[in-house]
Design a protein around this motif. Structure first.
Motif, PDB file in Angstrom:
ATOM      1  N   THR A 186      -2.010   5.787  -9.051  1.00 23.91           N
ATOM      2  CA  THR A 186      -1.477   4.662  -9.724  1.00 23.91           C
ATOM      3  C   THR A 186      -1.249   3.494  -8.621  1.00 23.91           C
ATOM      4  O   THR A 186      -2.082   2.368  -8.789  1.00 23.91           O
ATOM      5  CB  THR A 186      -0.518   4.736 -10.604  1.00 23.91           C
ATOM      6  OG1 THR A 186      -0.669   5.694 -11.469  1.00 23.91           O
ATOM      7  CG2 THR A 186       0.188   3.347 -11.252  1.00 23.91           C
ATOM      8  N   THR A 187      -0.686   3.659  -7.521  1.00 28.00           N
ATOM      9  CA  THR A 187      -0.320   2.614  -6.424  1.00 28.00           C
ATOM     10  C   THR A 187      -1.472   2.482  -5.592  1.00 28.00           C
ATOM     11  O   THR A 187      -2.033   3.281  -5.129  1.00 28.00           O
ATOM     12  CB  THR A 187       0.837   2.713  -5.984  1.00 28.00           C
ATOM     13  OG1 THR A 187       1.988   2.993  -6.894  1.00 28.00           O
ATOM     14  CG2 THR A 187       1.293   1.501  -4.843  1.00 28.00           C
ATOM     15  N   ARG A 188      -2.149   1.336  -5.524  1.00 27.73           N
ATOM     16  CA  ARG A 188      -3.144   1.231  -4.607  1.00 27.73           C
ATOM     17  C   ARG A 188      -2.584   0.315  -3.450  1.00 27.73           C
ATOM     18  O   ARG A 188      -1.966   0.841  -2.371  1.00 27.73           O
ATOM     19  CB  ARG A 188      -4.470   0.498  -5.198  1.00 27.73           C
ATOM     20  CG  ARG A 188      -5.204   1.271  -6.375  1.00 27.73           C
ATOM     21  CD  ARG A 188      -6.130   2.323  -5.644  1.00 27.73           C
ATOM     22  NE  ARG A 188      -6.444   3.263  -6.388  1.00 27.73           N
ATOM     23  CZ  ARG A 188      -7.968   3.674  -6.819  1.00 27.73           C
ATOM     24  NH1 ARG A 188      -8.684   2.539  -6.356  1.00 27.73           N
ATOM     25  NH2 ARG A 188      -8.355   4.284  -7.501  1.00 27.73           N
ATOM     26  N   THR A 240       8.919  -0.600   1.261  1.00 30.31           N
ATOM     27  CA  THR A 240       7.620  -0.706   1.154  1.00 30.31           C
ATOM     28  C   THR A 240       7.016   0.516   0.313  1.00 30.31           C
ATOM     29  O   THR A 240       7.084   1.623   0.863  1.00 30.31           O
ATOM     30  CB  THR A 240       6.727  -0.858   2.585  1.00 30.31           C
ATOM     31  OG1 THR A 240       7.174  -1.866   3.253  1.00 30.31           O
ATOM     32  CG2 THR A 240       5.312  -1.084   2.179  1.00 30.31           C
ATOM     33  N   ASP A 241       6.548   0.264  -0.731  1.00 28.28           N
ATOM     34  CA  ASP A 241       5.967   1.456  -1.561  1.00 28.28           C
ATOM     35  C   ASP A 241       4.510   1.551  -1.253  1.00 28.28           C
ATOM     36  O   ASP A 241       3.644   0.698  -1.088  1.00 28.28           O
ATOM     37  CB  ASP A 241       6.083   1.207  -3.019  1.00 28.28           C
ATOM     38  CG  ASP A 241       5.660   2.221  -3.949  1.00 28.28           C
ATOM     39  OD1 ASP A 241       5.463   3.636  -3.364  1.00 28.28           O
ATOM     40  OD2 ASP A 241       5.206   2.062  -4.953  1.00 28.28           O
ATOM     41  N   THR A 242       3.749   2.837  -1.102  1.00 34.22           N
ATOM     42  CA  THR A 242       2.483   2.933  -0.579  1.00 34.22           C
ATOM     43  C   THR A 242       1.830   3.762  -1.522  1.00 34.22           C
ATOM     44  O   THR A 242       2.214   4.664  -2.351  1.00 34.22           O
ATOM     45  CB  THR A 242       2.406   3.599   0.678  1.00 34.22           C
ATOM     46  OG1 THR A 242       3.106   4.733   0.629  1.00 34.22           O
ATOM     47  CG2 THR A 242       3.299   2.827   1.668  1.00 34.22           C
ATOM     48  N   LYS A 278       7.097   8.115  -6.141  1.00 27.70           N
ATOM     49  CA  LYS A 278       7.427   7.011  -5.383  1.00 27.70           C
ATOM     50  C   LYS A 278       7.618   5.686  -5.907  1.00 27.70           C
ATOM     51  O   LYS A 278       8.833   5.145  -5.494  1.00 27.70           O
ATOM     52  CB  LYS A 278       6.345   6.848  -4.332  1.00 27.70           C
ATOM     53  CG  LYS A 278       5.854   8.108  -3.572  1.00 27.70           C
ATOM     54  CD  LYS A 278       4.594   7.993  -2.643  1.00 27.70           C
ATOM     55  CE  LYS A 278       3.472   7.608  -3.120  1.00 27.70           C
ATOM     56  NZ  LYS A 278       2.885   8.708  -4.196  1.00 27.70           N
ATOM     57  N   SER A 279       6.842   5.181  -6.691  1.00 28.63           N
ATOM     58  CA  SER A 279       7.086   3.960  -7.196  1.00 28.63           C
ATOM     59  C   SER A 279       8.314   3.925  -8.163  1.00 28.63           C
ATOM     60  O   SER A 279       9.171   2.820  -8.366  1.00 28.63           O
ATOM     61  CB  SER A 279       5.871   3.329  -8.039  1.00 28.63           C
ATOM     62  OG  SER A 279       4.856   3.467  -7.125  1.00 28.63           O
ATOM     63  N   THR A 280       8.608   5.075  -8.849  1.00 33.09           N
ATOM     64  CA  THR A 280       9.670   5.203  -9.754  1.00 33.09           C
ATOM     65  C   THR A 280      11.210   5.069  -8.838  1.00 33.09           C
ATOM     66  O   THR A 280      11.997   4.198  -9.351  1.00 33.09           O
ATOM     67  CB  THR A 280       9.663   6.404 -10.733  1.00 33.09           C
ATOM     68  OG1 THR A 280       8.257   6.564 -11.263  1.00 33.09           O
ATOM     69  CG2 THR A 280      10.831   6.530 -11.639  1.00 33.09           C
TER      70      THR A 280
HETATM   71 MG    MG Z   1       3.045   4.708  -7.163  1.00 31.93          MG
END
Ligand code: MG
Ligand code: GTP
Length: 365
Positions: A216-218, A235-237, A195-197
């Motif tokens: 990894t993402t909080r 918005t990344d979650t 997701k974050s990539t």
């Molecule tokens: Mg992430």
């Protein structure tokens, strides 16, 4: 305050943040008088002689204190001026404050820019131009500026619309208003799906930490991005999973809460997972979502051998590799189509406010 001074407006046209220059604009009957009180020759104290349209280097003095050396350009026979300052927020504030004390009315850049034009459609488009932050949107607005006023005039007072034409215009209008209001896209999915990539790729830089550690993402991360050239807020979650970690659990809850206001949700899945596993993760994400917003399924990691097994599961899914960029253009086109952004053609006149729709007898429900 004299009546003429009351009609004079001052605005900071550039952003209120440090930069190379700041531009303060002044317009109205008191323009020359206000400049006389503010600007001096750089050497000596006599009044500055301006030539219409020609930049003049001046020293700006407030309360007997030199504040900046600035380029002042007076035009429109002395009714308007632009003052190009060094881009310190404090300098710009002092100049605006001095002109306001002299009797000018301080207005926002939107109001100042729009102020000149009699045609309300041009005013509305210019206000949108002042806020827009992608090249595609500004180009589209400039085309609308050229074609829309004439289109509205031609259809006003409203006649009868052919049903198909009426539907097409309203669809375009809705899409335009959605872009101008601000489109919000949420990125959700299981941990480690990429997701974050993907978010970083759409944002255009490494904004968010990525790693092969699930979870990894909080805290959710919000950033401006562009989809097929149209501006959006992404918005990344946190990855969705059952967890005993109370902090991760709270991060997941807050991430899901963020998706509620989204115009569209990107559901990112790791296509290299075993198909049964993939289906279970997919169903868990769908069950957790707290929004009816349209969803676009994204099969990520298609560069990994074995990822093709997932292709049969959801034929409508966008197959991408967030890592190497494969499929990103097609994904952006798919998102644009779901949001109706593909309807926004530069040569298609598109009312972009409810007032403009009403002017030609169309109502947005
Ligand atoms: Mg992430
Ligand atoms: N091969 C491959 N690896 C990818 C791809 N996208 C992401 N990855 C890798 O997968 C791992 C997880 O990526 P992230 O973007 O951190 O995943 P996430 O979904 O944000 O994970 P959480 O924040 O834990 O929910 C990282 O090691 C990435 O480099 C891809 O398209 N192909």
């Amino acid at each position: 305050m004299s009546e003429s001074a009351a009609e004079t407006r001052v605005a900071l046209l550039t952003a209120p943040s440090p930069g190379a220059i700041a531009v303060v604009a002044l317009r109205g009957a008191a323009c020359e008088r206000l400049l006389r009180g503010l600007a001096r020759h750089r050497r000596g104290d006599g009044p500055v002689e301006y030539i219409d349209g020609r930049p003049t280097l001046c020293r700006l003095v407030v309360d007997h204190e030199p504040v900046d050396d600035a380029i002042v350009c007076v035009f429109d026979g002395g009714r308007q001026a632009e003052i190009c300052l060094h881009g310190s927020v404090r300098i710009a504030e002092r100049i605006v404050a001095a002109l306001t004390r002299g009797g000018a009315r301080h207005v926002g850049a939107d109001e100042f820019i729009a102020d000149d034009e009699a045609d309300p459609t041009i005013r509305e488009i210019d206000a949108a131009l002042a806020r827009c932050d992608t090249r595609r949107l500004s180009r589209w607005l400039l085309h609308q500026r050229a074609i829309l006023p004439e289109f509205l005039r031609r259809h006003s007072p409203p006649g009868t619309w052919d049903a198909a034409e009426r539907t097409a215009i309203l669809q375009r209008s809705r899409s335009a208003m959605r872009v101008l209001r601000g489109i919000s896209i949420a990125v959700v999915g299981p941990p480690n799906a990429g997701k974050s990539t993907l978010a970083n790729r759409l944002i255009g830089r490494e904004r968010i930490i990525t790693s092969d550690l699930p979870g990894t993402t909080r805290d959710w991360v919000q950033e401006r991005a562009s989809i097929a050239g149209w501006p959006v807020t992404l918005t990344d979650t946190a990855g969705l999973r059952a967890t005993h970690d109370p902090i991760e659990d709270e991060a997941i809850r807050l991430g899901l809460q963020q998706t509620r206001g989204a115009d569209l949700v990107l559901i990112v899945l790791d296509a290299s997972a075993a198909p049964e596993e993939l289906r279970a993760r997919h169903d868990a994400v769908f069950a957790a979502l707290q929004t009816d917003a349209p969803r676009v399924r994204v099969m990520n990691k298609c560069d990994v051998p074995g990822a093709e097994r997932a292709a049969a599961l959801w034929t409508d899914a966008c197959r991408i590799s967030a890592l190497d960029g494969t499929g990103i253009d097609a994904l952006e086109a798919a998102i644009a189509a779901v949001l109706g952004l593909d309807l926004l053609r530069e040569d298609a006149p598109t009312p972009l406010t409810p007032r403009q729709c009403r002017a030609i007898g169309l109502t947005l429900e």
